[in-house]
Design a protein around this motif. Structure first.
Motif, short mmCIF file in Angstrom:
data_model
loop_
_atom_site.label_atom_id
_atom_site.label_comp_id
_atom_site.label_asym_id
_atom_site.label_seq_id
_atom_site.Cartn_x
_atom_site.Cartn_y
_atom_site.Cartn_z
N MET A 274 0.82 -1.21 0.00
CA MET A 274 0.00 0.00 0.00
C MET A 274 0.86 1.26 0.00
SD MET A 274 -3.34 0.62 2.38
CE MET A 274 -4.57 1.85 1.98
N ASN A 275 2.01 1.20 0.67
CA ASN A 275 2.89 2.36 0.72
C ASN A 275 3.56 2.64 -0.62
OD1 ASN A 275 2.36 2.90 3.42
ND2 ASN A 275 3.96 1.47 4.13
N ALA A 276 3.55 1.64 -1.49
CA ALA A 276 4.08 1.87 -2.84
C ALA A 276 3.01 2.44 -3.76
CB ALA A 276 4.62 0.56 -3.42
N VAL A 277 1.74 2.12 -3.45
CA VAL A 277 0.63 2.62 -4.27
C VAL A 277 0.33 4.08 -3.94
CG1 VAL A 277 -1.80 2.28 -4.87
CG2 VAL A 277 -0.32 0.30 -4.48
N PHE A 278 0.48 4.44 -2.65
CA PHE A 278 0.23 5.81 -2.20
C PHE A 278 1.46 6.35 -1.48
CE2 PHE A 278 -3.94 3.76 -2.38
CZ PHE A 278 -4.69 4.70 -3.06
N GLU A 279 1.59 7.66 -1.47
CA GLU A 279 2.71 8.29 -0.76
C GLU A 279 2.54 8.19 0.75
OE1 GLU A 279 3.02 12.28 -2.09
OE2 GLU A 279 3.47 11.75 -4.18
N ARG A 280 1.29 8.25 1.20
CA ARG A 280 1.03 8.24 2.64
C ARG A 280 -0.37 7.71 2.89
NH1 ARG A 280 -0.09 13.79 5.92
NH2 ARG A 280 -1.18 12.89 7.72
N CYS A 281 -0.51 6.86 3.92
CA CYS A 281 -1.80 6.27 4.25
C CYS A 281 -2.07 6.45 5.75
CB CYS A 281 -1.84 4.78 3.91
SG CYS A 281 -1.65 4.45 2.14
N ASP A 282 -3.22 7.00 6.08
CA ASP A 282 -3.66 7.14 7.46
C ASP A 282 -4.82 6.19 7.69
OD1 ASP A 282 -1.81 9.20 7.72
OD2 ASP A 282 -3.28 10.74 7.16
N GLY A 283 -4.70 5.38 8.74
CA GLY A 283 -5.76 4.43 9.04
C GLY A 283 -5.18 3.12 9.52
N PRO A 284 -6.01 2.11 9.68
CA PRO A 284 -7.43 2.13 9.31
C PRO A 284 -8.33 2.77 10.37
CG PRO A 284 -6.86 -0.03 10.15
CD PRO A 284 -5.58 0.77 10.15
N TYR A 285 -9.39 3.41 9.91
CA TYR A 285 -10.45 3.89 10.78
C TYR A 285 -11.56 2.83 10.75
CZ TYR A 285 -8.01 8.29 9.89
OH TYR A 285 -7.05 9.27 9.76
N ARG A 286 -11.83 2.24 11.87
CA ARG A 286 -12.81 1.14 11.91
C ARG A 286 -14.23 1.70 12.05
NH1 ARG A 286 -10.11 -3.62 12.59
NH2 ARG A 286 -7.95 -3.42 13.28
N VAL A 287 -15.09 1.18 11.25
CA VAL A 287 -16.50 1.58 11.26
C VAL A 287 -17.35 0.35 11.55
CG1 VAL A 287 -18.42 2.48 9.91
CG2 VAL A 287 -16.15 3.48 9.67
N GLU A 288 -18.17 0.42 12.56
CA GLU A 288 -19.07 -0.69 12.90
C GLU A 288 -20.50 -0.17 12.93
OE1 GLU A 288 -18.10 -3.11 16.25
OE2 GLU A 288 -15.92 -2.87 15.97
N TYR A 289 -21.36 -0.87 12.22
CA TYR A 289 -22.78 -0.54 12.23
C TYR A 289 -23.50 -1.53 13.14
CZ TYR A 289 -27.65 -0.23 10.77
OH TYR A 289 -29.01 -0.12 10.76
N ARG A 290 -24.21 -0.98 14.14
CA ARG A 290 -24.86 -1.83 15.14
C ARG A 290 -26.37 -1.65 15.12
NH1 ARG A 290 -21.75 -3.79 19.42
NH2 ARG A 290 -19.51 -3.36 19.22
N GLU A 291 -27.05 -2.73 15.40
CA GLU A 291 -28.50 -2.72 15.62
C GLU A 291 -28.79 -3.47 16.91
OE1 GLU A 291 -30.44 -4.44 12.26
OE2 GLU A 291 -29.95 -2.78 10.90
#
Length: 542
Positions: free
Chosen positions: A497-514
């Motif tokens: 991923m670091n070769a595809v992009f110059e810089r990556c921030d994350g991961p930001y986890r998203v959970e949908y709850r019911e």
């Protein structure tokens, strides 16, 4: 009045009234179903399915055809959205209309083949409880218009053959052309009609008549837009079709000895077990050489061979349960004919057993239909049966609850919008949105603010080839057009991923709850400075 004359006169006066009563009842039932389905669109807890969102994305790029399917479903959605905007109601309204028209066609087919408006009423009532029919009534996938076209083709051809109505051949041909624009399987229809006419000696000359030829010719006209598109796109749709049918070669294509059991098991589940068993019993009872009723023979030849045609494909590829769905349109009529004969038996014990099984079958179908429409009813049960969440499997309940694929997309899009706003405030420019697999761009494009065009990196990450790889420019095939751009990316971490992009921030986890249960889980990244993928990737077109 002489009693000998009074009784026939009384019967003549009463029976038409009863027929009118049942005729009115079935149309009131169909109208009530249409109204309830329309109202459901406003209160549905289900977001667009990935397929629906995908076809909505197609409708933003109108064309003569698309990579995997014909164009008709996209045209339907575009027309509805032009009237009602880019809303869930607009996307799903065509499904309600197509389902209503299909029920009208089934009613007409049942009356002509069963000879009873009363049986037709109960047939429509039973069909409304079936989960596949219920889903098709409120989800605009290709099955909604396809089943509608197939059912009306049945009505018109039956009328043409048994009532010598020459104009019905033309009507059948027009419906056949529209169905072909929806799904290529429609081309199997004249083949099945041909099989019936060949076997029925008294009607065999019809096969060589101008009516049948006219229907087939008109039906093939539906191929013209599809062929034009394919001719200008390296025949991608044709190669995809070969791959789906197992006629191509590739790492995922090979002999699967268990495929037959998987296929039959899928059909058993598709019809809630009971109705598949009844269909099998009807298919055996009314098999050629045993059944003299030509109407039942017509239903048999338009049902059983289509299911059998899928058997050899199941040994090569995964046959989806809905592929032979049209076989069960005449098949359910045949099943009702078989049930009627069981009620005519002399044994009271047997009749009571038939009634008990029928009641359980309807109850099971109705229960599954209600749960599918309102999935929170069964969520506590699925939560108990599901495995514990892990880092790789944030929402294991999705493995048990098929409706989970239709929930949480609106919430995910809201979280993506927050990251888009963050990039806008920090960098002073709009970010692009990308996804790992082909099922995500349509959902994000529909629910994200402003309906942005969303891209997929899937073909470079071992996902299947899709329409997103056909549209140009795209970040995999045209990296130079996206160099330096920032993406809000949804998916797992990419290799290198670091070769595809110059810089990556994350991961930001998203959970949908019911109700405290995680129904959906995703990982988001802010990936800045797109460079393109460093290695070449072989594109799989199926």
């Amino acid at each position: 009045m002489n009693s000998a004359l009074a009784e026939p006169l009384k019967t003549a006066l009463v029976l038409p009234r009863l027929r009118l009563s049942w005729s009115a009842a079935v149309y009131l039932l169909i109208l009530a179903a249409a109204v309830l389905n329309t109202l459901y669109l406003f209160v549905s807890p289900l977001d667009l399915s990935p397929d629906e969102a995908h076809y909505w994305d197609w409708s933003r790029h109108l064309a003569w055809s698309y990579y995997s399917k014909g164009p008709f479903v996209a045209w339907l959605i575009r027309g509805s959205c032009e009237l009602f905007g880019n809303t869930v109601f607009a996307v799903r309204l065509p499904a309600v209309l197509c389902s209503t028209l299909m029920l009208v066609a089934l009613d007409r087919l049942a009356r002509r083949t069963l000879g009873s408006a009363k049986l037709s009423f109960w047939l429509v009532a039973v069909v409304l409880t079936l989960p596949p029919i219920s889903a098709g009534a409120v989800l605009t996938t290709i099955d909604a218009p396809f089943l509608c076209c197939w059912s009306w083709a049945l009505v018109f051809v039956h009328r043409a053959i048994f009532e010598n109505d020459d104009r019905s051949w033309t009507r059948a041909g027009i419906v056949l052309a529209v169905g072909t624009l929806t799904k290529y399987t429609m081309l199997a229809f004249p083949v099945l009609i041909g099989l019936f006419l060949i076997v029925d000696h008294s009607r065999r000359p019809t096969l060589f008549g101008c009516g049948f030829r006219r229907m087939t010719f008109l039906g093939c006209l539906g191929l013209i837009p599809i062929l034009v598109w394919n001719a200008t796109h390296d025949w991608l749709g044709l190669w995809h079709l070969f791959g789906q049918a197992g006629l191509a070669t590739g790492p995922k294509i090979g002999f699967k000895w268990y495929g037959l059991l998987d296929y039959l098991g899928g059909q058993f589940a598709f019809l809630v077990g009971y109705w598949f068993c009844v269909w099998l019993a009807a298919a055996w009872t009314f098999r050629p050489g045993r059944e003299a009723n030509p109407h039942f023979a017509f239903l048999w030849w338009l049902s059983v061979p289509l299911v059998l045609m899928m058997l050899p494909f199941s040994l090569r590829v995964k046959v989806q349960p809905n592929w032979p769905a049209t076989a069960y349109l005449p098949g359910i009529v045949l099943a009702v004919a078989w049930l009627r004969r069981q009620f005519e038996g002399e044994s009271k014990i047997y009749r009571r057993l038939v009634i008990a099984c029928l009641a359980l079958g309807i109850l099971a179908s109705l229960t599954l239909t209600i749960v599918a429409r309102f999935p929170r009813l069964a969520l506590p049960l699925f939560a108990k049966l599901a495995a514990e969440p892990t880092d790789d499997q944030l929402a294991p309940v999705r493995n048990l609850d098929p409706t989970a694929r239709l929930r949480g997309w609106r919430y995910l899009a809201g979280e993506v919008d927050k990251l888009r706003d963050l990039v806008r405030s920090e960098d002073g420019q709009e970010s692009l949105t990308g996804a790992m697999v082909w099922t995500l761009p349509g959902e994000l494009g529909f629910y994200c603010e402003g309906n942005p065009q969303v891209y997929t990196f899937g073909v470079a990450l071992s996902d299947r080839f899709s329409q997103y790889d056909v549209w140009r420019p795209n970040p995999v095939a045209d990296a130079q057009a996206f160099c330096g751009r920032t993406f809000v990316y949804v998916g797992e971490k990419m290799p290198d991923m670091n070769a595809v992009f110059e810089r990556c921030d994350g991961p930001y986890r998203v959970e949908y709850r019911e109700n405290g249960v995680t129904v959906g889980g995703w990982k988001l990244w802010i990936a800045r400075g797109y460079r393109g993928f460093p290695t070449s990737h072989k594109l799989s077109q199926y």
